[in-house]
Structures are given as C-alpha cells and as structure tokens.
Design a protein around this motif. Structure first.
Motif, PDB file in Angstrom:
ATOM      1  N   ARG A   5       3.978  43.761 -73.632  1.00 41.61           N
ATOM      2  CA  ARG A   5       3.788  43.849 -72.186  1.00 41.61           C
ATOM      3  C   ARG A   5       2.321  44.112 -71.877  1.00 41.61           C
ATOM      4  O   ARG A   5       1.556  44.558 -72.735  1.00 41.61           O
ATOM      5  CB  ARG A   5       4.655  44.955 -71.578  1.00 41.61           C
ATOM      6  CG  ARG A   5       4.355  46.348 -72.106  1.00 41.61           C
ATOM      7  CD  ARG A   5       5.221  47.405 -71.443  1.00 41.61           C
ATOM      8  NE  ARG A   5       4.918  47.532 -70.042  1.00 41.61           N
ATOM      9  CZ  ARG A   5       3.929  48.277 -69.543  1.00 41.61           C
ATOM     10  NH1 ARG A   5       3.139  48.961 -70.355  1.00 41.61           N
ATOM     11  NH2 ARG A   5       3.734  48.349 -68.254  1.00 41.61           N
ATOM     12  N   GLU A   8       0.211  43.808 -65.306  1.00 37.70           N
ATOM     13  CA  GLU A   8      -0.224  42.621 -64.589  1.00 37.70           C
ATOM     14  C   GLU A   8      -1.230  42.948 -63.488  1.00 37.70           C
ATOM     15  O   GLU A   8      -2.109  42.133 -63.185  1.00 37.70           O
ATOM     16  CB  GLU A   8       0.981  41.879 -64.009  1.00 37.70           C
ATOM     17  CG  GLU A   8       1.876  41.271 -65.089  1.00 37.70           C
ATOM     18  CD  GLU A   8       2.939  40.350 -64.506  1.00 37.70           C
ATOM     19  OE1 GLU A   8       2.938  40.128 -63.270  1.00 37.70           O
ATOM     20  OE2 GLU A   8       3.768  39.842 -65.290  1.00 37.70           O
ATOM     21  N   GLU A   9      -1.119  44.126 -62.905  1.00 35.79           N
ATOM     22  CA  GLU A   9      -2.066  44.494 -61.862  1.00 35.79           C
ATOM     23  C   GLU A   9      -3.480  44.616 -62.417  1.00 35.79           C
ATOM     24  O   GLU A   9      -4.459  44.291 -61.737  1.00 35.79           O
ATOM     25  CB  GLU A   9      -1.641  45.813 -61.196  1.00 35.79           C
ATOM     26  CG  GLU A   9      -0.367  45.691 -60.369  1.00 35.79           C
ATOM     27  CD  GLU A   9      -0.444  44.554 -59.342  1.00 35.79           C
ATOM     28  OE1 GLU A   9      -1.454  44.487 -58.612  1.00 35.79           O
ATOM     29  OE2 GLU A   9       0.493  43.740 -59.296  1.00 35.79           O
ATOM     30  N   LEU A  43      -4.570  42.837 -64.933  1.00 36.41           N
ATOM     31  CA  LEU A  43      -5.010  41.456 -65.139  1.00 36.41           C
ATOM     32  C   LEU A  43      -5.548  40.877 -63.828  1.00 36.41           C
ATOM     33  O   LEU A  43      -6.630  40.295 -63.787  1.00 36.41           O
ATOM     34  CB  LEU A  43      -3.848  40.590 -65.634  1.00 36.41           C
ATOM     35  CG  LEU A  43      -3.314  40.842 -67.040  1.00 36.41           C
ATOM     36  CD1 LEU A  43      -2.155  39.897 -67.335  1.00 36.41           C
ATOM     37  CD2 LEU A  43      -4.404  40.664 -68.091  1.00 36.41           C
ATOM     38  N   LYS A  44      -4.789  41.053 -62.769  1.00 38.14           N
ATOM     39  CA  LYS A  44      -5.170  40.476 -61.477  1.00 38.14           C
ATOM     40  C   LYS A  44      -6.437  41.114 -60.915  1.00 38.14           C
ATOM     41  O   LYS A  44      -7.167  40.479 -60.149  1.00 38.14           O
ATOM     42  CB  LYS A  44      -4.021  40.640 -60.483  1.00 38.14           C
ATOM     43  CG  LYS A  44      -2.768  39.853 -60.848  1.00 38.14           C
ATOM     44  CD  LYS A  44      -1.624  40.164 -59.896  1.00 38.14           C
ATOM     45  CE  LYS A  44      -0.358  39.439 -60.292  1.00 38.14           C
ATOM     46  NZ  LYS A  44       0.790  39.793 -59.412  1.00 38.14           N
ATOM     47  N   LYS A  76      -0.329  33.994 -70.697  1.00 34.93           N
ATOM     48  CA  LYS A  76       0.088  34.788 -69.540  1.00 34.93           C
ATOM     49  C   LYS A  76      -1.089  35.049 -68.611  1.00 34.93           C
ATOM     50  O   LYS A  76      -0.978  34.909 -67.386  1.00 34.93           O
ATOM     51  CB  LYS A  76       0.692  36.115 -69.998  1.00 34.93           C
ATOM     52  CG  LYS A  76       1.279  36.956 -68.869  1.00 34.93           C
ATOM     53  CD  LYS A  76       1.889  38.225 -69.412  1.00 34.93           C
ATOM     54  CE  LYS A  76       2.651  38.981 -68.326  1.00 34.93           C
ATOM     55  NZ  LYS A  76       3.868  38.287 -67.877  1.00 34.93           N
ATOM     56  N   LEU A 102      -2.512  34.354 -64.159  1.00 34.30           N
ATOM     57  CA  LEU A 102      -2.706  35.489 -63.257  1.00 34.30           C
ATOM     58  C   LEU A 102      -4.168  35.807 -62.962  1.00 34.30           C
ATOM     59  O   LEU A 102      -4.469  36.487 -61.981  1.00 34.30           O
ATOM     60  CB  LEU A 102      -2.052  36.744 -63.860  1.00 34.30           C
ATOM     61  CG  LEU A 102      -0.536  36.702 -64.063  1.00 34.30           C
ATOM     62  CD1 LEU A 102      -0.085  37.889 -64.895  1.00 34.30           C
ATOM     63  CD2 LEU A 102       0.183  36.701 -62.715  1.00 34.30           C
TER      64      LEU A 102
END
Length: 265
Positions: free
Chosen positions: A29, A32-33, A35-36, A140, A144
C-alpha cells in the motif's frame, strides 16, 4: 544488433520467467494523498514510500532467489547466505523492503549478519526483487501523479539514472528507468547525466533498426535510444530493447564512452 551473441541465454530465460511474476495490489500500500501532493522536490519513492506486507515480501524474495538459482546455479551458495540472513521480525522486514525500494545504500544492514553476506550477490539478487515491486508502484503512481514539472535527468520515482531513451514520432524524448520502469519526458538537446546543453558537444551514433546512441563529449556518456520515427511500430518494451542492443553497448564502450546508468548516484 542482436544481443543473442553476447547475452547469456540462461539469463534471457530467467528474465522471461521473472516477467510472469505478479505483485498483487493487496500485498502493498501507499498513501495516495502523499502521491497526489507530490511537488517534485524529491524522488517520489522517498516522499511516499510503499509499505509492503512483510510475509509477502519474504515469500516473493525466496521465489525470485529460487528462480535465480535455477538459471544461474553458480549463485547458489551466495543466495543461500543472503536467504539465511533475511530478518524475521516483521518490522525489520518492512524496513529492509523500504530501504531497498528507496535505493538506500545501507539496506544490507537490515540483514541478521550483513558481514556474512556477499554484497555483490545481495545487490544483484535484490535488484530483481525491487524492480518488480517498484514497477507495480510506478504503474499506480502514473495514474495519480503529475510528473510534468520534473525536469531532471534522474528518475522522478526512484532517482536512478536513465538506462535508455525513446524518441517518439512527435520528436519528444522520453527517458526510461531500468530500476522502476518509469518513463519521463526530457529535453532533447541536453545530456541527462551532466546537464550539458551545448549542441556542439552533443551528438549521436546511428545504428540499425532504429537504434542509436546519444553521446555527450563533455562527460563521455552515452544513452541507447530507440528512434520510433524509424520503426514501423511504437511502444516497444524498453527493458527488452536494452537486452537486444548489447552490441551497441560494446560498440560505444569501444569508442571510449561510458554507460552511466550503472554508476551509483
């Protein structure tokens, strides 16, 4: 330009089998935040490192080691030493996995007895483990992250130096990372290794079948390039293009140029 005359066939078979191995999405995992929110100040993997399930990581590592031993049996004793020294504590396994993904030079210290492990075997074996893990991470991330602001010659994901380049039919140049499989756009008339943008100190050596080597006369680096403007199809797999073009590597080394993707950053 065929590499079959230079590249060990057993290693080609190993890579073909390795390519079939899968890194399931539920075994790792990343936030994601993070990454963004990436702004391009540091390589992505250092700002938003993947967290890999320790049990999966150990099992996956052993599977890669077994595949290596099958095709390169001479590595067997060294691989056994590495395997015997893998950490067992889940937190230490996580730290080892993260250090490898971040290309941390002290990753070997997370083994039980680093002094009892051949560093060259450790590096070679785990380069194949982390390449698959980072390729999944990169796939991934590309969905993103906006990489358009990255203007450096090093990979925006892992900071490795480029292994190959791709010239698209639009004339755009994309660099390819052999560590994590990332491709990123980079200015045409600039050496990605030393930043030299003097047209008089840059050039290229033309090969067959749309292959060429871009060269920098200042730092004596070369970068193998697939020129898609001279090929019937686009989107070649640059990992395999590297394997097919080892003859070009020998030619450029013979001319006094260096493959700087193999020189540590």
């Amino acid at each position: 330009m065929a590499r079959s005359n230079f590249f060990p066939p057993q290693l080609i078979t190993f890579y073909r089998e390795l390519a079939k191995m899968v890194v399931p999405e539920d075994k790792w995992r990343v936030e994601e935040e993070k990454l963004k929110a990436w702004k391009g100040e540091k390589p992505l993997v250092k700002e938003a490192p993947p967290e890999i399930d320790p049990e999966f990581f150990l099992a996956f590592t052993v599977e890669v080691f077994d595949l290596l031993r099958k095709h390169l049996p001479e590595l067997g004793p060294g691989l056994e030493q590495v395997r015997a020294n893998l950490p067992e504590n889940p937190e230490e396994v996580k730290r080892l996995a993260q250090a490898l993904c971040q290309r941390d030079p002290i990753a070997i210290t997370w083994l039980k007895d680093p002094a009892g492990v051949p560093p060259d075997v450790f590096g070679f074996a785990f380069s194949h483990v982390t390449r698959l893990l980072l390729a999944a991470y990169t796939r991934k991330a590309r969905g993103l992250v906006d990489f358009s602001s990255w203007e450096k010659g090093e990979c925006p994901v892992c900071e490795a130096k480029p292994l190959l380049a791709r010239l698209k039919r639009t004339g755009e140049r994309f660099l390819y990372c052999g560590v994590c499989s990332m491709e990123w756009r980079f200015v045409r008339v600039t050496c990605p290794f030393c930043g030299n943008d003097s047209a008089g100190e840059l050039g290229f050596w033309e090969g067959a079948e749309g292959y060429r080597a871009d060269v920098c006369y200042r730092c004596r680096a070369y970068l193998k390039t697939v020129d898609e403007r001279k090929r019937p199809e686009e989107g070649a797999d640059l990992f395999w293009e590297d394997i097919r073009t080892v003859a070009l590597d020998f030619a450029m080394l013979g001319k006094g140029f260096q493959n700087k993707s193999f020189i540590a950053s």
